[in-house]
Structures are given as C-alpha cells and as structure tokens.
Design a protein around this motif. Structure first.
Motif, PDB file in Angstrom:
ATOM      1  N   MET A  84      -0.772   5.273   4.742  1.00 56.59           N
ATOM      2  CA  MET A  84      -0.213   4.576   5.906  1.00 56.59           C
ATOM      3  C   MET A  84      -0.060   3.089   5.618  1.00 56.59           C
ATOM      4  O   MET A  84       0.982   2.480   5.900  1.00 56.59           O
ATOM      5  CB  MET A  84      -1.138   4.774   7.123  1.00 56.59           C
ATOM      6  N   GLY A  85      -1.108   2.502   5.038  1.00 53.52           N
ATOM      7  CA  GLY A  85      -1.067   1.075   4.719  1.00 53.52           C
ATOM      8  C   GLY A  85      -0.004   0.765   3.700  1.00 53.52           C
ATOM      9  O   GLY A  85       0.716  -0.254   3.804  1.00 53.52           O
ATOM     10  N   GLU A  86       0.122   1.641   2.726  1.00 51.05           N
ATOM     11  CA  GLU A  86       1.103   1.404   1.663  1.00 51.05           C
ATOM     12  C   GLU A  86       2.528   1.476   2.222  1.00 51.05           C
ATOM     13  O   GLU A  86       3.372   0.629   1.934  1.00 51.05           O
ATOM     14  CB  GLU A  86       0.915   2.435   0.553  1.00 51.05           C
ATOM     15  N   THR A  87       2.751   2.492   3.037  1.00 54.82           N
ATOM     16  CA  THR A  87       4.082   2.658   3.630  1.00 54.82           C
ATOM     17  C   THR A  87       4.453   1.426   4.463  1.00 54.82           C
ATOM     18  O   THR A  87       5.557   0.880   4.337  1.00 54.82           O
ATOM     19  CB  THR A  87       4.107   3.914   4.523  1.00 54.82           C
ATOM     20  N   TYR A  88       3.503   1.004   5.286  1.00 58.35           N
ATOM     21  CA  TYR A  88       3.770  -0.153   6.144  1.00 58.35           C
ATOM     22  C   TYR A  88       4.061  -1.398   5.314  1.00 58.35           C
ATOM     23  O   TYR A  88       5.029  -2.124   5.554  1.00 58.35           O
ATOM     24  CB  TYR A  88       2.554  -0.383   7.046  1.00 58.35           C
ATOM     25  N   THR A  89       3.225  -1.620   4.282  1.00 59.54           N
ATOM     26  CA  THR A  89       3.385  -2.827   3.456  1.00 59.54           C
ATOM     27  C   THR A  89       4.714  -2.803   2.713  1.00 59.54           C
ATOM     28  O   THR A  89       5.435  -3.811   2.665  1.00 59.54           O
ATOM     29  CB  THR A  89       2.217  -2.913   2.452  1.00 59.54           C
ATOM     30  N   ARG A  90       5.017  -1.651   2.138  1.00 59.13           N
ATOM     31  CA  ARG A  90       6.273  -1.561   1.370  1.00 59.13           C
ATOM     32  C   ARG A  90       7.486  -1.789   2.268  1.00 59.13           C
ATOM     33  O   ARG A  90       8.461  -2.394   1.862  1.00 59.13           O
ATOM     34  CB  ARG A  90       6.378  -0.182   0.715  1.00 59.13           C
ATOM     35  N   ASN A 113      -2.092  -4.592  -2.572  1.00 60.67           N
ATOM     36  CA  ASN A 113      -2.954  -3.751  -3.415  1.00 60.67           C
ATOM     37  C   ASN A 113      -3.657  -2.691  -2.558  1.00 60.67           C
ATOM     38  O   ASN A 113      -3.507  -2.651  -1.333  1.00 60.67           O
ATOM     39  CB  ASN A 113      -3.992  -4.615  -4.145  1.00 60.67           C
ATOM     40  N   SER A 114      -4.418  -1.857  -3.218  1.00 56.14           N
ATOM     41  CA  SER A 114      -5.031  -0.721  -2.520  1.00 56.14           C
ATOM     42  C   SER A 114      -6.020  -1.154  -1.443  1.00 56.14           C
ATOM     43  O   SER A 114      -6.194  -0.469  -0.438  1.00 56.14           O
ATOM     44  CB  SER A 114      -5.741   0.190  -3.530  1.00 56.14           C
ATOM     45  N   TYR A 115      -6.715  -2.279  -1.663  1.00 52.47           N
ATOM     46  CA  TYR A 115      -7.661  -2.763  -0.652  1.00 52.47           C
ATOM     47  C   TYR A 115      -6.914  -3.050   0.650  1.00 52.47           C
ATOM     48  O   TYR A 115      -7.348  -2.682   1.735  1.00 52.47           O
ATOM     49  CB  TYR A 115      -8.360  -4.040  -1.127  1.00 52.47           C
ATOM     50  N   ARG A 116      -5.794  -3.740   0.515  1.00 55.20           N
ATOM     51  CA  ARG A 116      -4.996  -4.083   1.695  1.00 55.20           C
ATOM     52  C   ARG A 116      -4.468  -2.807   2.373  1.00 55.20           C
ATOM     53  O   ARG A 116      -4.528  -2.668   3.591  1.00 55.20           O
ATOM     54  CB  ARG A 116      -3.836  -4.993   1.278  1.00 55.20           C
ATOM     55  N   TYR A 117      -3.972  -1.865   1.544  1.00 54.36           N
ATOM     56  CA  TYR A 117      -3.443  -0.625   2.110  1.00 54.36           C
ATOM     57  C   TYR A 117      -4.514   0.074   2.952  1.00 54.36           C
ATOM     58  O   TYR A 117      -4.258   0.559   4.054  1.00 54.36           O
ATOM     59  CB  TYR A 117      -2.989   0.331   1.008  1.00 54.36           C
ATOM     60  N   LEU A 118      -5.724   0.152   2.370  1.00 53.01           N
ATOM     61  CA  LEU A 118      -6.813   0.838   3.061  1.00 53.01           C
ATOM     62  C   LEU A 118      -7.149   0.172   4.393  1.00 53.01           C
ATOM     63  O   LEU A 118      -7.300   0.838   5.418  1.00 53.01           O
ATOM     64  CB  LEU A 118      -8.075   0.832   2.189  1.00 53.01           C
ATOM     65  N   LEU A 119      -7.277  -1.156   4.355  1.00 52.63           N
ATOM     66  CA  LEU A 119      -7.643  -1.878   5.572  1.00 52.63           C
ATOM     67  C   LEU A 119      -6.584  -1.691   6.652  1.00 52.63           C
ATOM     68  O   LEU A 119      -6.910  -1.467   7.828  1.00 52.63           O
ATOM     69  CB  LEU A 119      -7.832  -3.366   5.266  1.00 52.63           C
ATOM     70  N   ILE A 120      -5.321  -1.787   6.233  1.00 48.74           N
ATOM     71  CA  ILE A 120      -4.243  -1.618   7.223  1.00 48.74           C
ATOM     72  C   ILE A 120      -4.262  -0.196   7.783  1.00 48.74           C
ATOM     73  O   ILE A 120      -4.156   0.018   9.000  1.00 48.74           O
ATOM     74  CB  ILE A 120      -2.871  -1.937   6.571  1.00 48.74           C
TER      75      ILE A 120
END
Lengths: 522, 282
Positions: A403-409, A422-429
């Motif tokens: 979910m975080g990755e999709t949103y960030t991308r 990065n993965s840390y940000r994806y996870l937190l989001i």
C-alpha cells in the motif's frame, strides 16, 4: 519555548478526543479531563491499611497496620530501639520523651479508626526530643507515608427515612449474589448523607455507626451506610454494611447473612447462622470506586482505544522495520505478490484459513501414527503454530508495504518529490493507512450503532488485508519463491524501477528502446 | 516534524495508560460450623491460582477470592438441605473460546474446608495453577477434573475417614498427587489426556486400593511403596514398558512381595501412546 509547544502537542490528542464528549456538562467534563492529566503525575497507589492493632506488653509497645496486600507494617519500640517489621531502624532513650509520646500514640490508636491512626503516624512529631530520637520519629513518619488509609467519613449515627413509592430501594433480603447488589450499594455509598431516603424491604437503613446492645434482640434486615456495625446482641435478619465493618462480639447472634461491602467482618466471637461475606474493589481507595468499562466516558474510552491502537501500530512498525533490516528481499517479494496478484492472493488466503486446522489435525495424526513422529509431535506443533503466525504477520506487513509503495510511486509519478522512497517509508505509510481505518473507530466508537458499524467495517477491512497477505505469503512461500510475483510479466518487467520509472505511454514510451524480440528457433 | 509526532504518540500512550480500568475485586464468604456432620463441596474455578487446605474446626467452609469482575462472577451457594455448597468462579456471559489474560491468571482463590465433617469434594479447574492439601480432612469421595492446569494434590496427613473413590480427569494438564496411601481411598481412577501425571501411592494407609488408569498420549509416572504388594494389568499398544522390580506374566506384572503384604495395590492400566514409568518409594 519550543519545548512548550511539544508538550502542548503531546496533550493535543486528549483535547481533540475530548471534543465529542464536551457538550451539555462542560464544567464536569473539563474537570474530568484535568483530573486525567493530573493522574499522569500521580504516584503509584500505596497499600491500604484496613485494620490495626495496638499492643502494650512488658518491654515493648507495638502498633501493627494490616494492609490490603496481605502484609502488615509493624512498628515496635523495645529495648531502646525502634523496629519496623523487626528491622532495627532507630534508637531512643528508655523512659525518655519519645517513648512517652509513643505510648500516648499507641494508647490513642487503640480507640481510633484505622484512617485516623495512619494520619497520626504520618504526622507524628514528638516535642522536645533529642536529635537522635527526632530521627527515629522521622523513620516512623516515613514508614507510615508508604501506607494509605481508606477515606471513610464516619457519619453521625442516624436512621434513614424510607423513600417514597418507586424511590431508591435496596433489598438485602437475599445476599446469595452480592455482586449483583454491588451497583446499588455503590450508589448508596455515593449518595450517603442525612438527606438520603432509601427503602429496605422488611428492614431499616442507618447512616453512621450502628450497634445492637448486649441482651437486645432486633428483627428485620439492616443496611448500615458509612459506619461500623457492632453486634453484641441478637439480630433476626440480614446485616449489610457499606464502607464500614461488621464487628461480631462474643455473645452476638445474627440469624441471617452478613455482608460487608468495602469493609471487613471482624469475628471476635458470636455466631452467624447464615453466610458471612465481604466484597470490595481492589487497588482503589475504598470510597472511590473505579468506573467499569460500561460507565467510562467517551473521552476515557477513546483514550484507551487510542493507546491500544498506538501500541499495535508501534509493535507492527518495530517488527516491520526488523523485517526490512533482516529479510527485506522476502518482504518485497511478498509485497510484489500482493500488488501483482491481489485477487489470487485473497482466494489462496481464504482457502488457507479454511485448511489450517484440518492440516494441523492431519499433521498431528500422521505424526502420532509413527513411532518417530510421536517424538517429533511437540516440536511439530510449535513449528506449525509459529509458521502460521509468521505467514499472517509477514503477509500483513507485506500488504502495508505494498500500500505504501503504491501510494508513494503514484505521488512520484505525479511529480512529487519524495525524499527517500524506501521500504521503511512504505511500511509506515501502509500501517498508517490501516490505522486510519481503526482511528475512525477510536474517535467515533462510542457513538451508538454507528460505533458498532465502524468497528465491524474496521474488522472486515483488517481481515481482508490479513487474508490477502496470508495468501500472498503462501503463494510466494514467504518470499522464497521469487518468480511467482512476476508470473504474468517477463522477469525484467517486474522490477520496481521498470514499472514506475519507465514511461508506458506517450512520446517517452515511443522513444523507449524496444525490448529484444525472443530468439526464434527456426 | 518527527519529534512532535513522537511526543504526541507518547502523550497519547501515557494519558490513556492511566485511564485503564481496574476491575479486580476481593470477595470472601464463609460459614461457621454449627454441628454439621457432612458437606458436599463443588468447586468450579475457571482461571487463576487456587489453594485449598483444611480450615479451623469452627469453620464449615471459607472462600477468599481476588477476581476480574469484568469477566468472572464469584459463586457461593449453600443448600442447607443436604449440606451442599458450590464455590468458585465462573465466566460471565455465554461460553466462548477465550485465552486467559494475564490479569485473569492473576486471579486467586483460597478455600478452606472443615476437618470435622464427612466431605465429598468435586472440583473442576480450567486454566489453573492449583495446590490442594487434602490431608487431615474427612474426605469420603474426591473427583477432580482439570483442563490446561498445573495441579498438585497432597495428602500430607492421613485422611480421617475411609474414602470410597478418588477420580482424576486430566486434560492437557500437569497433575501430581502425593501421598495417596494417606488418602485411604479404596478406588483410584485416572483418565489422562496429553499431559503429565504423577501418582504417588506412598503413605501410612492400610487400605487396599484398586487403581484404574486410562492414559492417552501423555506421560504417566507411578510411585509405588516398596512395602506394598502390587499387581499391574496393562493393556498397551506402541508403549514400551519394562519396569524394574516386577515379574511379568502375560499382560500382568507382579511385585516380588505381592500376596505377602498387609496392603496391596491392584492397577489396571490402558494406554496407547503414553510414556509409562514406575518409581519405588518408601
């Protein structure tokens, strides 16, 4: 100055969450909120002294406080030394000022209620004693300060008038289930005053100390509020005290049941032909009964739930960060499986949930049927359980990651500048997004009907995401089966860089170097 | 940005942490002894720690509880006709599959029973850590059922009256019974699940005992007194059993002194997968 802002920010959630509960009784709610904040800085509760004993004996004088944690505080003056729980902690001069003051205190304690004795000890400061004895007195004060006492306010003894028809009624004729009677008794204790009108069917209500004298015979049930019931004579009925003790003296007879709510039954003798019961809340001052869940205010309820949500978010965040550090590759593969095969993951997760228990049963039976397997059974059970939990956990975190990755991308594709995708940000989001579903329940969960609907929606969404994650973890073998996540596209097309950084449409896409055609065998 | 967010989180945690409700209650109930000659006691305790011991002679029974009032309800019902009492702690509401919380496991019960009445004791435990001292009572029957519990039963003193039956049903439990010789029970029954069970038959009793044991897949240890003649009839499968001090005749095992002692123990054991051990004591 900045730190003040941070403190204000720290308290902001409580004020925000207090919003829904502020309304018709603003002053009451405000004071409750401040009480809550004040409780942050309140010390841990000390044990309560519920009874005490004063002893004069040749060579020593002792005062014992009996505490509600089944221990006691024993203060003894003997042979020129002060003993606290049998440990020598101070000295005094035999026949001196401190000893005389101690004798006075113990004599006074013999006729005072326990709260008053605790107060006496906490403020005990004998006049005109040498410095050494003053230090000994200080030791007594310090020991007494580690003890609390119930805040009984013994009222002037008086009969309470019965309430009118439909008024406040407490039936103490049947005491077999005192827990069901407790709310009424608590209410009576809260309202106890001379103005209180309360009806006791086939009985009488008293406020303050109550006694039945020697040789006296009384009939009917008795409810005694905020007072001690001293029984010397006979009572033909039930006896209930609220915030007070029942003291059965030699020769006393109660032909019914006895209940002390928030008090003790002290048996110095006498006879009770029925049941003797006591009931009291633990861990709170006797007069201040803590609210149970049903009576919590929306503010407190929201704060409790917010703390729970924050705890879960924090825990999942820590586990997720650990996975990124130690098993990033597996997490990313499961996450890609979620992104690329959402529907299949859900189906597999659903079937997996249905098959977990049968699989476990088959495993156990299979192992039991073989001699070697029996030895392996305990390990297999533990490993199976761990694997199941791990699959759900990794899957759920992978969903958050996806979910975080999709949103960030998507934001990056729209031109937003992201500091460090990065993965840390994806996870937190992702975890933040999942928490948002539950945050709605935290804030509005107290609202009738809507609260339950929101909770059901949050549970459903969480189950859905967990199922997808579980399925993705199974499909990708917890990230070990790398090729699965790319089953619909060529392997080179499965990289994040390719999917998100490579234009798929428009001029840029046309100018993109064409992929090499597959080699033909012919 | 990070610091305020952190502080907001900590603030929320602290504020809400103090708001946690306290639902632990203390409850006690007792009945004085008024010349009763018998008492049938049923104990039902769902979760926590429980201790049982003989009471003073002036007390018929006493229960002291600390319990979580949100989830449990104390039980104390005395029926004068028949002198039956039910004591314990039952879950509030409908039955459901629950994992006991730390707070529930922090519940405790202390029960004292009269040593001067003929006592029938029927106890059922859930997720419980139990220690029962039954020595010195006048126990006539004992029935004990345990779930996922750790239960230790002791007969430290001789039972004051002959006991008809002591039966134990242990699920996924650790059950240890010490001093069954003191219990003076003519019949001992055990239905074991997947836990560990130890039955110690030592003690000063002279009553012959018939012991019926059914053990599924757990670990069973029998501690037998050397001075007592023992016969064991065993139906077993997939279990290797070669006890020391026994002579085997078919499915039966005999101690060397069997038939020549004042007291004897007859054991009938049925098991499929249970580990079986025999120890000799004094």
């Amino acid at each position: 100055m900045r730190s003040h802002n941070y403190v204000a920010l720290a308290l902001l959630p409580s004020l925000l969450l207090a919003g829904p509960s502020f309304g018709h009784d603003r002053v009451g709610e405000d004071s409750r909120a401040f009480e809550l904040i004040r409780s942050l800085f309140r010390r841990a509760p000390f044990p309560l002294a519920h009874t005490h004993r004063a002893t004069f004996a040749p060579g020593h004088t002792t005062l014992v406080l009996h505490l509600d944690n089944n221990s006691e505080l024993r203060l003894t003056l003997a042979d020129g030394r002060l003993f606290i729980d049998d440990d020598p902690v101070g000295v005094y001069l035999p026949g001196g000022g401190l000893e005389a003051a101690w004798h006075d205190l113990v004599a006074e304690a013999a006729r005072l209620p326990t709260p008053a004795v605790v107060h006496l000890l906490q403020t005990w400061s004998p006049d005109s004693v040498p410095q050494g004895e003053a230090r000994t007195a200080k030791s007594v004060r310090e020991a007494a300060e580690s003890v609390d006492a119930p805040v009984f306010t013994t009222s002037r003894p008086q009969l309470l008038d019965p309430a009118g028809p439909g008024g406040f009624t407490i039936d103490v004729g049947d005491l077999t289930d005192p827990v069901s009677l407790e709310p009424l008794l608590r209410q009576a204790a809260r309202l106890a005053s001379a103005a209180l009108r309360v009806s006791v069917p086939e009985g009488t209500a008293y406020l303050g100390d109550f006694s039945v004298g020697s040789g006296e015979v009384v009939e009917g049930h008795f409810l005694v509020l905020k007072g001690t019931a001293d029984m010397y004579g006979s009572l033909r009925g039930n006896l209930v005290t609220v915030d007070g003790d029942v003291v059965m003296h030699p020769g006393a007879i109660v032909t019914g049941d006895v209940l002390a709510y928030n008090g003790q039954v002290v048996a110095l003798g006498g006879e009770v032909t029925g049941e003797i019961r006591t009931l009291s809340p633990l861990g709170s001052p006797a007069a201040a009964v803590a609210p149970d869940v049903q009576t919590l205010s929306p503010l407190v309820l929201a704060l409790r739930r917010a703390a729970g949500l924050a705890g879960v978010f924090f825990t999942l965040g820590v586990i997720g960060f650990g996975m990124v550090i130690f098993a990033r590759h597996n997490l990313e593969v499961v996450s890609d499986t979620v992104s690329n095969s959402f529907g299949r993951s859900f189906l597999v997760g659903l079937i997996g949930q249905l098959l977990v228990l049968p699989t476990f049963g088959m495993l156990v039976v299979g192992l039991i049927l073989s001699v070697v397997g029996v030895l392996l059974l305990p390990f297999a059970v533990i490993v199976f359980g761990l694997l199941a939990v791990l699959a759900v956990l990794v899957g759920f975190l992978a969903v958050a990651h996806a979910m975080g990755e999709t949103y960030t991308r998507r934001r990056m594709a729209l031109g937003a500048t992201i500091g460090s995708p990065n993965s840390y940000r994806y996870l937190l989001i992702g975890l933040g997004a999942v928490s948002t579903i539950w945050l709605a329940w935290v804030v509005f969960g107290w609202v009738p009907v809507a609260g339950q609907v929101i909770q059901a929606a949050a549970i459903l969404m969480t189950w859905l995401l967990g199922t997808v994650g579980f399925g993705a973890a199974l499909l990708s073998r917890a990230g070990a089966r790398e090729q699965f996540s790319g089953r619909l596209l060529p392997p080179e097309a499965m990289t994040d860089e390719y999917l998100w950084a490579t234009p798929q449409y428009g001029v840029s896409a046309i100018k993109r170097p064409a992929a090499k055609p597959p080699k033909s065998d012919s | 940005m990070t610091r305020p967010v952190l502080l907001i989180g900590i603030g929320t945690l602290l504020v809400a942490g103090t708001a946690a409700a306290q639902s632990m209650h203390a409850y006690s109930t007792m009945r004085q002894w008024h010349g009763e000659t018998r008492l049938t006691t049923t104990i039902d305790f769902a979760a926590g720690t429980i201790r049982l011991a003989p009471a003073d002679e002036s007390i018929l029974y006493r229960l002291t509880l600390e319990y979580d009032q949100e989830r449990f309800h104390p039980v104390s019902q005395y029926v004068t006709d028949g002198h039956r009492v039910t004591l314990g702690l039952k879950p509030v509401g409908e039955w459901s599959l629950r994992v006991p919380s730390q707070q529930q496991l922090g519940q405790s019960a202390s029960i004292a029973l009269s040593p001067v009445v003929d006592l029938g004791l029927d106890a059922t435990f859930g997720a419980v850590d139990a220690e029962l001292e039954l020595g010195g009572l006048q126990l006539t029957t004992l029935a004990l059922r345990t779930g996922a519990s750790r239960v230790v039963v002791r007969f430290s003193e001789r039972n004051k009256t002959p006991c008809r039956t002591a039966s134990f049903a242990a699920g996924a439990a650790e059950l240890k019974v010490y001093g069954l010789g003191n219990s003076r029970c003519r019949e001992v029954r055990l239905e074991g699940g997947v836990g560990s069970v130890m039955l110690d038959f030592t003690g000063a009793g002279t009553t012959d005992s018939r012991v019926h044991l059914m053990m599924a897949a757990g670990e069973l240890t029998l501690r037998l007194p050397r001075t007592v003649g023992v016969r064991m009839a065993i139906e077993k499968s997939l279990v290797r059993f070669e006890p020391k001090g026994f002579t085997r005749r078919g499915n039966e095992y005999f101690s060397a002194n069997y038939g020549r002692t004042e007291r004897s123990i007859e054991v009938e054991l049925t098991t499929s997968f249970a580990g079986l051990q025999v120890e000799w004591g004094d």
